[in-house]
Design a protein around this motif. Sequence first.
Motif, PDB file in Angstrom:
ATOM      1  N   PRO A   1      38.962 -66.896 -87.138  1.00 12.13           N
ATOM      2  CA  PRO A   1      38.341 -67.683 -86.060  1.00 12.13           C
ATOM      3  C   PRO A   1      38.428 -69.177 -86.373  1.00 12.13           C
ATOM      4  CG  PRO A   1      36.967 -65.809 -86.636  1.00 12.13           C
ATOM      5  CD  PRO A   1      38.054 -65.868 -87.670  1.00 12.13           C
TER       6      PRO A   1
ATOM      7  N   GLY B   1      39.025 -65.472 -81.636  1.00 15.22           N
ATOM      8  CA  GLY B   1      38.248 -66.691 -81.807  1.00 15.22           C
ATOM      9  C   GLY B   1      39.094 -67.847 -82.282  1.00 15.22           C
TER      10      GLY B   1
ATOM     11  N   ALA C   1      35.249 -65.296 -79.158  1.00 16.94           N
ATOM     12  CA  ALA C   1      35.069 -66.741 -78.997  1.00 16.94           C
ATOM     13  C   ALA C   1      33.859 -67.027 -78.135  1.00 16.94           C
ATOM     14  CB  ALA C   1      36.319 -67.356 -78.374  1.00 16.94           C
TER      15      ALA C   1
END
Length: 526
Positions: A51, A76, A145
């Motif tokens: 991420p 993400g 996300a």
Amino acid sequence: MTLPGRFDAAASRVPDQKISFPSEGDTLTYGELGEASRRVAAGLAAAGAAPGSAIGVLAPNSAAFLQAVLAAGRLGAAACPLPLPMGLRDIEAYLRRTQTIVDAARLTHLVTVPQLRPLTEHLSGPRVLDAAELARHEPAVLPGAQPEDTAVLQFTSGSTAAPKGVVLTHANVIACADSITEAIAITAADSWGSWLPLFHDMGLFGTVTGLFNGIPLTVWSPAAFVKSPAAWLGEFTAARASICAMPNFGYDYLLVTVPADRELDLSHWRVAFNGAESIAVSSVRAFLDRFAPAGFRPEAMTPAYGMAEATLVATLPPLDRPPVWEWVDRAALAGTGKAIAVAEGPDARGIVGLGRAVPGMRVRVAGGVPDGVVGEIEVTGAAVTSGYLGHRNGPFTGDGWLRTGDLGYLRDGELFFTGRSKEMITVRGENVYPLDVEAVAQRVDGVYKGRCVAFADEERIVLCAETRLRDDDERARLHETIAARCAAELGVRPAVHLVEPRAIPRTTSGKLQRLGMRERYRTEKP
């Protein structure tokens, strides 16, 4: 809501809806795209992508491209579309530019396809992964996300400067798609068709808007259009697509390549976006006249204004309104910065209206100057970027409006674009719009497909024009005709430089690069 979240909502409603890639010979459903993107995301995670990282996407207009963009969001991470080469002529320049993007974005991984793998061998930094191999992983639980996380790092095409990374959040992307959806009233009866490159904002976010609405999509390669616009139009009509976007030159290509006696039915074409470059009144007029017998409605032609920094679109005309334009005094426009309406004629410049701010956006000129006064166009709204990657101070006014670098004016809320501030030519204290010089040269027989650019060089105006002429006498006559017509119509006599077809550099969206040609001219000056 996030980009993959909004897509998943559409896929759950219409899992069997089709997405076709004719140039790739591939068709898949929304459900299949969603599943494949989950597998690619799991493969990226297994390869160490995390991420907050940036994932490069180097792929043609294909399922692999969309899978990678959705997969990055599921992880993400941010997707960073990389341009494809426009040919082998400038492959070294392409690789240098792409390496610049790779370095600026700090890509950790790069998703590609086998036919493009040789290009990645010349790029250093990210771990290169094959999209098909990633799709063999089993889906996994991933962090996902948040709306304010970066969804896409969209590098500008660099028409006036080196490419800059525009930071676009999931919220930006969704706001843009919602604005377009409301402005043109997309319904389940619509179908989206596009040949624009998915690595470009106009291609990517147009396609994403279609995906969010759960409508059929047909996505061709840019080469399918450029090699034969007439053949592409046949496929477009067969697909019965109702929405399509292209730059002004695309409509010009259709005009010159589609036989006048060809029978067509364009009544299905409901919205024809025209943007990404200056829109010529002559082009719009000619297209409407030529294709009206085929059922193309004037109201379908939809001139638009936007930029990567606003995700895609900032203004559109009211739905079902034919294009509008006005004629203004050309000398006053350049000399005083005022758009004074006059009758059409040799001393007038026609400017196409680009509509009003789309829902969720606002537009003003130079902080709010009166109607008809030229200044820098400024925009604000939910789709506007927070800034450029790695640049702490973004291109914003003190009160937070995005400074676009474009010049224009408002008239009763309608936006009119006049040029780029960086490209304005000033010679002996007088301002000259390059568009005015180019418009004169484009009408001269012998200029290849009207391709020419004007710029300033050492207190003089230079006009570079492409031509196929080989005979010295013919080239000399073309040279003199261009210079004489500019002198007669504009009061300026440019230094004319004739070059071979396709010698003028272009951006990744196909726009001719004035400043790029200026640099080339200075290094190769005769």
